[in-house]
Design a protein around this motif. Structure first.
Motif, PDB file in Angstrom:
ATOM      1  N   LYS A   1       0.828  -1.209   0.000  1.00  0.00           N
ATOM      2  CA  LYS A   1       0.000   0.000   0.000  1.00  0.00           C
ATOM      3  C   LYS A   1       0.862   1.259   0.000  1.00  0.00           C
ATOM      4  CE  LYS A   1      -3.926  -2.129   2.442  1.00  0.00           C
ATOM      5  NZ  LYS A   1      -5.057  -1.724   1.597  1.00  0.00           N
ATOM      6  N   GLY A   2       2.030   1.201   0.639  1.00  0.00           N
ATOM      7  CA  GLY A   2       2.903   2.374   0.685  1.00  0.00           C
ATOM      8  C   GLY A   2       3.456   2.768  -0.669  1.00  0.00           C
ATOM      9  N   GLY A   3       3.434   1.843  -1.636  1.00  0.00           N
ATOM     10  CA  GLY A   3       3.905   2.165  -2.979  1.00  0.00           C
ATOM     11  C   GLY A   3       2.861   2.836  -3.836  1.00  0.00           C
ATOM     12  N   LEU A   4       1.617   2.910  -3.333  1.00  0.00           N
ATOM     13  CA  LEU A   4       0.515   3.562  -4.057  1.00  0.00           C
ATOM     14  C   LEU A   4       0.300   4.919  -3.413  1.00  0.00           C
ATOM     15  CD1 LEU A   4      -1.844   0.447  -4.112  1.00  0.00           C
ATOM     16  CD2 LEU A   4      -0.122   1.118  -5.811  1.00  0.00           C
ATOM     17  N   ARG A   5       0.784   5.981  -4.059  1.00  0.00           N
ATOM     18  CA  ARG A   5       0.927   7.267  -3.384  1.00  0.00           C
ATOM     19  C   ARG A   5      -0.262   8.209  -3.562  1.00  0.00           C
ATOM     20  NH1 ARG A   5       4.928   6.414   0.191  1.00  0.00           N
ATOM     21  NH2 ARG A   5       5.448   8.632   0.267  1.00  0.00           N
ATOM     22  N   SER A   6      -1.254   7.812  -4.339  1.00  0.00           N
ATOM     23  CA  SER A   6      -2.425   8.671  -4.520  1.00  0.00           C
ATOM     24  C   SER A   6      -3.595   7.788  -4.960  1.00  0.00           C
ATOM     25  CB  SER A   6      -2.158   9.764  -5.568  1.00  0.00           C
ATOM     26  OG  SER A   6      -2.005   9.190  -6.859  1.00  0.00           O
ATOM     27  N   ARG A   7      -4.722   8.412  -5.256  1.00  0.00           N
ATOM     28  CA  ARG A   7      -5.873   7.697  -5.788  1.00  0.00           C
ATOM     29  C   ARG A   7      -6.019   8.000  -7.284  1.00  0.00           C
ATOM     30  NH1 ARG A   7      -7.582   9.488  -0.670  1.00  0.00           N
ATOM     31  NH2 ARG A   7      -8.374   7.823   0.667  1.00  0.00           N
ATOM     32  N   LEU A   8      -6.707   7.128  -7.991  1.00  0.00           N
ATOM     33  CA  LEU A   8      -7.045   7.400  -9.381  1.00  0.00           C
ATOM     34  C   LEU A   8      -8.480   7.926  -9.430  1.00  0.00           C
ATOM     35  CD1 LEU A   8      -5.608   4.410 -11.465  1.00  0.00           C
ATOM     36  CD2 LEU A   8      -4.825   6.783 -11.447  1.00  0.00           C
ATOM     37  N   PRO A   9      -8.689   9.125  -9.964  1.00  0.00           N
ATOM     38  CA  PRO A   9     -10.049   9.678 -10.004  1.00  0.00           C
ATOM     39  C   PRO A   9     -10.887   9.007 -11.082  1.00  0.00           C
ATOM     40  CG  PRO A   9      -8.540  11.138 -11.154  1.00  0.00           C
ATOM     41  CD  PRO A   9      -7.697  10.033 -10.559  1.00  0.00           C
ATOM     42  N   GLN A  10     -12.190   9.062 -10.926  1.00  0.00           N
ATOM     43  CA  GLN A  10     -13.100   8.590 -11.972  1.00  0.00           C
ATOM     44  C   GLN A  10     -13.027   9.533 -13.175  1.00  0.00           C
ATOM     45  OE1 GLN A  10     -15.939   5.823 -11.628  1.00  0.00           O
ATOM     46  NE2 GLN A  10     -13.951   5.243 -10.797  1.00  0.00           N
ATOM     47  N   GLY A  11     -13.260   8.993 -14.357  1.00  0.00           N
ATOM     48  CA  GLY A  11     -13.268   9.818 -15.561  1.00  0.00           C
ATOM     49  C   GLY A  11     -11.904   9.905 -16.210  1.00  0.00           C
ATOM     50  N   MET A  12     -11.668  10.988 -16.945  1.00  0.00           N
ATOM     51  CA  MET A  12     -10.431  11.138 -17.705  1.00  0.00           C
ATOM     52  C   MET A  12      -9.233  11.302 -16.770  1.00  0.00           C
ATOM     53  SD  MET A  12     -11.490  10.752 -20.723  1.00  0.00           S
ATOM     54  CE  MET A  12      -9.925  11.041 -21.543  1.00  0.00           C
ATOM     55  N   VAL A  13      -8.141  10.633 -17.123  1.00  0.00           N
ATOM     56  CA  VAL A  13      -6.915  10.733 -16.341  1.00  0.00           C
ATOM     57  C   VAL A  13      -5.756  11.127 -17.246  1.00  0.00           C
ATOM     58  CG1 VAL A  13      -7.587   9.118 -14.530  1.00  0.00           C
ATOM     59  CG2 VAL A  13      -6.491   8.253 -16.601  1.00  0.00           C
ATOM     60  N   THR A  14      -4.712  11.656 -16.642  1.00  0.00           N
ATOM     61  CA  THR A  14      -3.538  12.137 -17.358  1.00  0.00           C
ATOM     62  C   THR A  14      -2.317  11.330 -16.933  1.00  0.00           C
ATOM     63  OG1 THR A  14      -2.986  13.736 -15.633  1.00  0.00           O
ATOM     64  CG2 THR A  14      -4.518  14.465 -17.367  1.00  0.00           C
ATOM     65  N   ARG A  15      -1.204  11.587 -17.616  1.00  0.00           N
ATOM     66  CA  ARG A  15       0.062  10.969 -17.195  1.00  0.00           C
ATOM     67  C   ARG A  15       0.393  11.366 -15.773  1.00  0.00           C
ATOM     68  NH1 ARG A  15       5.043  12.095 -20.629  1.00  0.00           N
ATOM     69  NH2 ARG A  15       5.902  10.493 -19.272  1.00  0.00           N
ATOM     70  N   ARG A  16       0.028  12.584 -15.382  1.00  0.00           N
ATOM     71  CA  ARG A  16       0.297  13.036 -14.016  1.00  0.00           C
ATOM     72  C   ARG A  16      -0.398  12.120 -12.999  1.00  0.00           C
ATOM     73  NH1 ARG A  16       1.682  17.735 -11.510  1.00  0.00           N
ATOM     74  NH2 ARG A  16       1.554  18.948 -13.430  1.00  0.00           N
ATOM     75  N   HIS A  17      -1.670  11.779 -13.252  1.00  0.00           N
ATOM     76  CA  HIS A  17      -2.386  10.906 -12.323  1.00  0.00           C
ATOM     77  C   HIS A  17      -1.662   9.577 -12.149  1.00  0.00           C
ATOM     78  CE1 HIS A  17      -6.065  13.420 -13.463  1.00  0.00           C
ATOM     79  NE2 HIS A  17      -5.955  13.556 -12.161  1.00  0.00           N
ATOM     80  N   VAL A  18      -1.196   9.018 -13.263  1.00  0.00           N
ATOM     81  CA  VAL A  18      -0.506   7.732 -13.208  1.00  0.00           C
ATOM     82  C   VAL A  18       0.814   7.876 -12.467  1.00  0.00           C
ATOM     83  CG1 VAL A  18       0.561   5.907 -14.592  1.00  0.00           C
ATOM     84  CG2 VAL A  18      -1.636   6.886 -15.288  1.00  0.00           C
ATOM     85  N   PHE A  19       1.548   8.937 -12.761  1.00  0.00           N
ATOM     86  CA  PHE A  19       2.836   9.150 -12.107  1.00  0.00           C
ATOM     87  C   PHE A  19       2.661   9.338 -10.608  1.00  0.00           C
ATOM     88  CE2 PHE A  19       6.356  11.551 -10.448  1.00  0.00           C
ATOM     89  CZ  PHE A  19       7.453  10.963 -11.059  1.00  0.00           C
ATOM     90  N   GLU A  20       1.670  10.137 -10.203  1.00  0.00           N
ATOM     91  CA  GLU A  20       1.479  10.396  -8.781  1.00  0.00           C
ATOM     92  C   GLU A  20       1.002   9.155  -8.041  1.00  0.00           C
ATOM     93  OE1 GLU A  20      -0.962  13.889  -8.528  1.00  0.00           O
ATOM     94  OE2 GLU A  20       0.719  15.219  -9.025  1.00  0.00           O
ATOM     95  N   LEU A  21       0.351   8.221  -8.739  1.00  0.00           N
ATOM     96  CA  LEU A  21      -0.007   6.945  -8.136  1.00  0.00           C
ATOM     97  C   LEU A  21       1.232   6.062  -7.968  1.00  0.00           C
ATOM     98  CD1 LEU A  21      -2.174   4.826  -7.227  1.00  0.00           C
ATOM     99  CD2 LEU A  21      -2.192   4.065  -9.622  1.00  0.00           C
ATOM    100  N   LEU A  22       2.089   6.011  -8.998  1.00  0.00           N
ATOM    101  CA  LEU A  22       3.240   5.107  -9.006  1.00  0.00           C
ATOM    102  C   LEU A  22       4.521   5.878  -9.337  1.00  0.00           C
ATOM    103  CD1 LEU A  22       1.542   2.245 -11.077  1.00  0.00           C
ATOM    104  CD2 LEU A  22       2.058   2.165  -8.626  1.00  0.00           C
ATOM    105  N   PRO A  23       4.996   6.729  -8.420  1.00  0.00           N
ATOM    106  CA  PRO A  23       6.152   7.568  -8.753  1.00  0.00           C
ATOM    107  C   PRO A  23       7.496   6.859  -8.667  1.00  0.00           C
ATOM    108  CG  PRO A  23       5.441   8.012  -6.514  1.00  0.00           C
ATOM    109  CD  PRO A  23       4.452   7.038  -7.093  1.00  0.00           C
ATOM    110  N   PHE A  24       7.544   5.709  -8.003  1.00  0.00           N
ATOM    111  CA  PHE A  24       8.829   5.050  -7.789  1.00  0.00           C
ATOM    112  C   PHE A  24       9.220   4.216  -9.005  1.00  0.00           C
ATOM    113  CE2 PHE A  24       6.827   5.217  -3.464  1.00  0.00           C
ATOM    114  CZ  PHE A  24       7.553   6.311  -3.033  1.00  0.00           C
ATOM    115  N   ASP A  25      10.517   4.104  -9.223  1.00  0.00           N
ATOM    116  CA  ASP A  25      11.036   3.392 -10.392  1.00  0.00           C
ATOM    117  C   ASP A  25      11.093   1.890 -10.111  1.00  0.00           C
ATOM    118  OD1 ASP A  25      11.238   5.803 -11.629  1.00  0.00           O
ATOM    119  OD2 ASP A  25      13.400   6.011 -11.360  1.00  0.00           O
TER     120      ASP A  25
END
Length: 419
Positions: free
Chosen positions: A276-300
């Protein structure tokens, strides 16, 4: 300081240092994720800082009596006529909960480090305040071990303390995370006795109290104007269950289910696991951007796969139930736990609808961070794993969005609390 957003990671923290210099901090402490791009990068960032950067327990790995040259152990400031030492401490678990590389740095025990420094602090200052990136549980131990510490300004565990927390004679303040709140601490000064007193601690909600400042907005636009076009263009849609559950609750979450599914599918595994600590944000309903994906999974992190016996897999799930940990999100399986005398105990594990066989081998996939024993999941270290491919997990998610136009979140209860 910067991990988890395109603004922070695009240039590995350099633009954020410009922001921090503009804010005019009195002092800051190093956190565990400051090492995510390596010790040399951190030293370069600190060279840009116009304020003291602290880390009393950031020492030479080969000679623990020496501090690393880019940090100071403490700084003394005069407050109302008395000398106050600000001491910085980083979590001793830093190497277990972040990726590094850490270079020549080591992070010894917080209490032992402060004990060694204590005689110097007593000579240099009248009062002592800790700036801690160690987590609330360690802060409470520090307060018990050093009752002369008046105040601990904490972090790392992202624990919002609306009115602070008093441990003996020591007050602890912590603001949560993501810059939505700050702690305001009101102090009294007794010049005759050379003492500080904590009158009250309160949280200030910045989202409600701070309005846009034109000079600041201009500064931010000039600093980050290259970010928007790359990161804020819609790339797909999120449908299905709203991702509303609190990740610290010990239950399954829709986005945790999805990421665990993604890991399992990528590796063609029986079971997929993610922390759970590797999931850093939530994914909103509807259209999403690269930012949403990055903020969810920022670690390499990439996807790794391994063979585990049912007994080893059950042991891994049990490790996620220890105090201070969160249950692992899971795909291809379900498990339940009970709380016995305040401790969580694993009860039942089912893989593909069947009770787990302790002797059977299962193909298990997880992130490279967990596969290396990160977050103190030591069972993974005893099992040989292999990378599935070169792509980071967020790149795999982005590929799914491009190929299918959407992703679906499932609100399935895969982690169950039983009586």
């Amino acid at each position: 300081w910067f991990q988890g957003t395109p603004e922070g990671n695009e240039d590995r923290g350099r633009s954020m240092m410009s922001c921090f210099n503009r804010l005019g901090f009195t002092a800051v402490v190093v956190g565990n994720h400051e090492y995510d791009f390596g010790e040399k990068n951190l030293a370069a960032l600190i060279a840009l800082a116009r304020y003291p950067v602290l880390g009393a327990n950031i020492v030479e790995r080969e000679n623990p009596s020496l501090s690393r040259p880019y940090v100071r152990m403490f700084v003394v400031k005069r407050v109302g006529g008395i000398r106050v030492a600000l001491v910085g401490l980083i979590a001793s678990e830093t190497k277990r909960v972040s990726t590094g590389p850490f270079g020549a740095a080591a992070f010894p025990d917080e209490i032992q480090s402060l004990r060694k420094l204590w005689p110097t602090l007593k000579k240099a200052a009248d009062e002592i305040v800790l700036i801690s990136h160690c987590g609330l549980s360690i802060d409470r131990k520090l307060a018990k071990a050093f009752p002369r510490v008046r105040l601990i300004l904490g972090g790392h565990s992202h624990t919002p303390l609306p009115r602070g927390l008093r441990e003996g004679s020591t007050w602890i303040a912590q603001s949560g995370g993501k810059g939505t709140t700050i702690s305001r601490v009101t102090l009294t000064v007794d010049q005759g006795k050379h003492r500080l007193g904590v009158e009250r601690v309160e949280l200030v909600d910045l989202t409600q109290t701070v309005t846009a400042d034109s000079a600041t907005m201009g500064f931010l636009a000039a600093t980050f104007d290259h970010i928007g076009a790359k990161w804020d263009t819609p790339i797909g849609k999120v449908v299905g269950a709203p991702d509303r559950r609190v990740r610290g609750s010990g239950r399954s979450t829709p986005v945790g289910n999805y990421v665990a599914d993604l890991i399992r599918r990528t590796a063609k595994a029986d079971v997929g696991l993610t922390n759970k600590g590797g999931l850093r944000s939530r994914l909103p309903q509807g259209m999403v951007t690269r930012r949403h994906v990055f903020e969810l999974l920022p670690f390499d992190n990439s996807v790794h796969v391994m063979q585990m016996t049912g007994r080893q897999l059950s042991s891994v799930l049990s490790q996620g139930l220890r105090p201070g940990h969160l249950p692992l999100e899971i795909s291809g399986a379900h498990y339940s736990y009970a709380v016995v005398e305040g401790r969580r105990e694993l009860r039942k594990v089912e893989v593909a609808g069947r009770t787990i066989n302790p002797k059977q081998l299962y193909r298990v996939a997880t992130s490279s961070f967990l596969a290396s024993g990160g977050d103190d999941f030591t069972i993974f270290e005893s099992v040989e794993s292999a990378p599935v491919g070169p792509d980071y997990l967020r790149a795999i998610l982005l590929t799914e969005l491009r190929n299918h136009g959407q992703i679906r979140l499932l609100d399935e209860s895969r982690i169950r609390l039983v009586e």
